[in-house]
Design an enzyme around this catalytic site. Sequence first.
Site, PDB file in Angstrom:
ATOM      1  N   ARG A 210       0.842  -1.190   0.000  1.00 22.77           N
ATOM      2  CA  ARG A 210       0.000   0.000   0.000  1.00 22.77           C
ATOM      3  C   ARG A 210       0.881   1.245   0.000  1.00 22.77           C
ATOM      4  NH1 ARG A 210      -2.502   1.286   6.046  1.00 22.77           N
ATOM      5  NH2 ARG A 210      -0.502   1.352   7.166  1.00 22.77           N
TER       6      ARG A 210
ATOM      7  N   GLN B 143       2.272   2.911  13.227  1.00 23.76           N
ATOM      8  CA  GLN B 143       2.754   2.843  14.600  1.00 23.76           C
ATOM      9  C   GLN B 143       4.214   2.401  14.659  1.00 23.76           C
ATOM     10  OE1 GLN B 143      -0.209   1.910  13.542  1.00 23.76           O
ATOM     11  NE2 GLN B 143      -1.802   2.358  15.047  1.00 23.76           N
TER      12      GLN B 143
END
Length: 312
Positions: A185, A241
């Site tokens: 992605r 994250q």
Amino acid sequence: MAQKDEVMIEGLKFEQKHGKQRVRVGRVWKDSNGFYHFVEWNVGITLLSDCVRSYVNDDNSDIVATDTMKNTVYAKAKECKEQITAEDFAILLAKHFASFYKQVTTAVVKVVEKPWKRVYIDGQPHRHGFELGSEKHVAEAVLSKSGAIKLSSSIEGLSLLKATKSGFEGYVRDKYTILPETRERMLATAVTATWRYSFEYAHNIPSESMYFSERYSDVRKVLVDTFFGPPDKGVYSPSVQSTLYQMAKAVLNRFHVISSISLNMPNLHFLPVNLSSLQNPNLVKFADDVFLPIDEPHGSIEASLSRPHSRM
């Protein structure tokens, strides 16, 4: 170090502070080589002071007028004969307010520097030409009359995007989850990074010219380099994250003068586009090439990392 003045009045807890915000100032310097240097600052000043009488006794004799604060910004900018960083200007103003007025206990000065940068024409730096960049450089000094200081710097709006080497798998799935897992992605974000220096007192601040400008550039480079990885192969990101943590850790590992760092990295989405119709089921068939950019709604990811016994 407290950033509020608190007293008891008639059995009630009372807190107050006052200041001047959005004081805009531009400053030009000319060096010995004929090059002009330019900054545009937006200055915010907050004073914690003993002026309770103005609230409860109609006595303004302890108030530092906010118009005086505004004028002080311009006067102190004029006094800076040599080019100065946003951090040093914040410290300069904070020192003035905390020392010049006996009733002021703490001065908080925030300086937001607009991203003007030098223009290059045919590869050569222009002597007096500047263009507006994107991210902002922010400095904040919190200085008490004792000389104790909290100094922080920030990057706001550092837009980063990599077209591959990003994925998101293994997250919680329930009846409301429709997001497919992927190892391929696009990853885009607008980083806000705030780091606090370890200096505890104003007299510990380095005296080198443009010290904080160099540290700002150094931290920015570490953040960018860690986000992207090597230029020939990059680095895989299993989540925003994970990338955020690696960026924060890299800064603390590289700069021991920084005690803590906080990162806010919204996930700015680029959604795969597939279009079809009855006549053409593959009008646009996604193959990691056509996306719909959206910035609302977006994921919000933030965290801080600090050394033991340090505070943001």
